[in-house]
Scaffold this motif. Structure first.
Motif, short mmCIF file in Angstrom:
data_model
loop_
_atom_site.label_atom_id
_atom_site.label_comp_id
_atom_site.label_asym_id
_atom_site.label_seq_id
_atom_site.Cartn_x
_atom_site.Cartn_y
_atom_site.Cartn_z
N GLN A 101 0.29 -1.45 -0.03
CA GLN A 101 0.26 0.10 0.25
C GLN A 101 0.95 1.09 0.20
O GLN A 101 2.09 0.94 0.33
N LEU A 102 0.28 2.33 -0.26
CA LEU A 102 1.03 3.46 -0.52
C LEU A 102 -0.35 5.18 0.06
O LEU A 102 -1.43 4.08 -0.06
N ALA A 103 0.46 5.96 0.51
CA ALA A 103 -0.59 6.71 1.17
C ALA A 103 -0.36 8.04 0.04
O ALA A 103 0.88 8.34 0.49
N VAL A 104 -1.12 8.68 0.03
CA VAL A 104 -1.42 10.33 -0.46
C VAL A 104 -1.94 11.88 0.56
O VAL A 104 -2.88 11.49 0.59
N MET A 105 -0.93 12.17 0.94
CA MET A 105 -1.78 13.01 1.41
C MET A 105 -1.47 14.78 1.01
O MET A 105 -0.50 14.87 0.98
N PHE A 106 -2.78 15.56 0.75
CA PHE A 106 -2.89 16.71 0.72
C PHE A 106 -3.26 17.33 1.87
O PHE A 106 -3.84 17.60 2.40
N VAL A 107 -2.13 18.21 2.16
CA VAL A 107 -1.90 18.95 2.80
C VAL A 107 -2.17 20.90 2.41
O VAL A 107 -1.08 21.27 1.91
N SER A 112 5.28 6.48 0.35
CA SER A 112 5.62 5.56 -0.97
C SER A 112 5.16 3.83 -0.18
O SER A 112 4.94 3.56 -1.29
N GLN A 113 5.49 3.76 1.18
CA GLN A 113 4.98 2.38 1.92
C GLN A 113 4.51 2.81 2.62
O GLN A 113 5.09 3.48 3.60
N VAL A 114 3.53 2.08 2.74
CA VAL A 114 2.89 1.39 4.43
C VAL A 114 2.46 0.26 4.14
O VAL A 114 1.36 0.05 3.92
N GLU A 115 2.06 0.04 5.50
CA GLU A 115 1.97 -1.05 6.22
C GLU A 115 0.27 -1.55 6.04
O GLU A 115 -0.25 -2.14 6.23
N HIS A 116 -0.51 -0.46 6.94
CA HIS A 116 -1.78 -0.22 7.68
C HIS A 116 -2.75 0.90 7.34
O HIS A 116 -1.40 2.27 7.34
N GLU A 117 -3.43 1.31 7.19
CA GLU A 117 -3.84 3.29 7.09
C GLU A 117 -3.37 3.40 7.91
O GLU A 117 -3.21 4.86 8.20
#
Length: 588
Positions: A192-198, A249-254
């Protein structure tokens, strides 16, 4: 005969000497010419030894001519490829089948020359064989020039094309590239990966009040703190303005993304010291994750942006993960914003008026102008729906100017129709109050409509007044000097201190309807209301109660000497014609 032969011999010797002199002169001229050009030129014999180099070659290689002549070319020209490897080309081959000296380079556009002192510079070179009259290779000429500056400029242009010039962070172009690479890797590894809009909260106020130079320094400070909140493998990007994107770029969990969001909020909340001033700022963060929220970069960015708007809606200074129901609300909001942009030009706005009454005499003391939007398909749209949108997209300024002008025009119309002087009250938003043309705009409307300043009451909430208390005091005094009446709206729901209440030159306090509605709920609520009336009276302010809906509330307020009341108990907001009838009926 002898004397004739002697003469001929002398002539032959003279001609030979002239030819030699001419050749020497021509050779010297050629050398002078080669020394004058900016291209480095070396001549190498068949055995690979230097037989000539011009002045530019001396400078670029670091080898003086008297030290270089006769040396193997590999000693003088130490050339590596663009990847740092040694350039070993094939030996030159003469036409008679004999091999000449090995040439450790070929024509090269990305070579690096290692100078005699160890310094390196980029060069482009060409190698040309020298042939004798029989076509046999007798050596070669190497010509090259310095391209270090051009390469550095090209590298810098490439960097600028991919980075934000203010913060040095990757821009949208580089972010998209990295995000696509991260998605490809996550797909292969089933990760998984995450994108954060700040998005920074209320950043425009800092720009407007302290200047863009301070705003730029604050953005640089924010960029530095964001970098300290993530791993080296993650990416922080500035899209422009006060918008940043964080790519985890890499996340294990939300929950990993949630932890990063909380860390960012804490880091940004610490005061930023800019030009010896402490600046407090917060942010709203929207989070999307791959693969659950989308298969590509565009989807992930759009959904993180959507979640960020939800964080704004939830009060700012928080983070929200994307949910599908957000998409519906955002789409609805976008449609409303689109229509709102045309509403003013299409004359879709109108004003309703709600009367304020003297609680002791029952006479109307004034009218509050309340905007309504008559949408061609939706019908009447509540201000609670479109005013926040207008504030966010910058439409509140032209809308506010329209309300002020129309309200004053109506007050003048009532006066001209024989109803007497009817004071009008107009609500003022934060953006309007902080606009540099606000005071001059109010003055222009009063002059254009002929309304006396004391018959215009501007209502400002505590949150508006406390944005920058010192600046607020100056603006309020400027309005008071003009003669305009001022009121604090929704009093009791904000955070103004008694110190500023004494300093603010306001004429009235409008008690929020939530306190009025709680009067009959219990003795504690009644006590609070009584105390607030007393506060207003002690500060020599008119006290106006909003949201009066029942006779019990009216009697309580009247018995506690509240000056004025407004609410459904007296009258709903009505169109100008009906408001005029109320005014006429109220005249003693």
């Amino acid at each position: 005969m002898r004397s004739g032969g002697t003469v001929r011999t002398m002539i032959d010797h003279s001609a030979a000497e002239a030819v030699v002199k001419a050749l020497v002169s021509e050779n010297e001229f050629a050398k002078l010419t080669l020394d004058a050009i900016e291209e480095a030129v070396l001549r190498i014999d068949i055995n690979g030894h230097i037989t000539y180099l011009n002045r530019t070659a001396e400078i670029l290689t670091g080898w003086p001519r008297n030290h270089a002549l006769g040396r193997p070319v590999a000693d003088v020209l130490r050339i590596t490829g663009g990847d740092g490897s040694s350039k070993n080309g094939k030996p030159l081959k003469s036409l008679n089948g004999e091999r000449g000296a090995a040439m450790p380079w070929a024509n090269c556009k990305t070579c690096t020359l290692v100078r005699r002192d160890g310094a390196e510079l980029g060069i482009e070179n060409t190698v040309t064989p020298i042939h004798d009259q029989d076509g046999i290779v007798t050596g070669s000429v190497v010509a090259f020039h310095d391209v270090s500056v051009a390469r550095a400029r090209a590298v810098e242009i490439s960097r600028l094309a991919q980075h934000d010039p203010l913060t040095g962070l990757p821009n949208r172009v580089l972010l998209n590239d990295r995000l696509m690479q991260a998605i490809s890797l996550a797909m292969r590894q089933d990760r998984q990966l995450a994108v954060m809009f700040v998005d920074l909260d209320q950043f425009k106020k800092i720009n407007d009040s302290l200047g863009h130079d301070v705003g730029d320094k604050l953005l640089q400070s924010v960029a530095g703190r964001l970098l300290n909140c993530v791993r080296r493998t993650d990416t922080i990007s500035r899209l422009g303005g006060d918008e940043f994107v964080v790519l985890l770029s890499q996340v294990e969990h939300e929950e990993d993304a949630a932890m990063s969001a909380r860390k960012i909020l804490r880091a940004l909340a610490i005061p930023h010291i800019i030009d010896y001033k402490n600046l407090d700022i917060s942010a709203s963060i929207g989070v999307s994750t791959y693969p659950s929220d989308g298969p590509d970069a565009e989807n992930l960015l759009n959904k993180a942006d959507t979640a960020m708007y939800e964080a704004k809606k939830q009060g700012r200074n928080n983070y929200q993960f994307f949910r599908r129901d957000m998409q519906v609300r955002i789409a609805e909001r976008q449609l409303l914003e689109r229509d709102l942009r045309y509403a003013l030009g299409r004359n879709e706005f109108l004003l309703h008026y709600q009367a304020k009454f003297d609680l002791q005499t029952g006479h109307i003391t004034g009218m509050e102008a309340l905007i309504r939007w008559l949408h061609p398909q939706r019908g009447l749209v509540s201000p609670a729906q479109f005013i926040p949108i207008a504030e966010e997209c910058g439409l509140i300024l032209p809308i506010g100017r329209w309300v002020l002008l129309e309200a004053c025009k109506q007050a003048r119309a009532w006066r001209d129709s024989g109803l007497g002087i009817v004071p009008v009250a107009v609500n003022v938003s934060v953006a309007e109050f902080e606009d540099k043309d606000f005071i001059s705009g109010v003055r222009a409307v009063l002059i254009a409509t002929g309304v006396k300043p004391q018959n215009l009451e501007l209502e400002l909430t505590e949150s508006v007044l406390m944005q920058d208390a010192e600046s607020t005091v100056r603006t309020l005094h400027a309005l008071k000097d003009m003669g305009v009446t001022l009121a604090i709206d929704d009093f009791g729901t904000g955070y103004s201190s008694f110190t500023y209440l004494r300093r603010f030159p306001v004429d009235a306090l409008k008690l929020d309807q939530s306190f009025v509605q709680d009067i009959t709920e219990g003795p504690g609520d009644a006590t609070i209301m009584s105390a607030m009336i007393s506060i207003g009276t002690s500060l020599n302010k008119r006290v106006i109660a909003e949201g009066v809906e029942t006779r019990e509330q009216f009697l309580f307020l009247k018995s506690h000497k509240c000056d004025e009341g407004q609410g459904y108990y007296f009258s709903h907001p009505v169109v100008a014609e009906q408001a005029g009838k109320l005014i006429e009926a109220s005249v003693p």
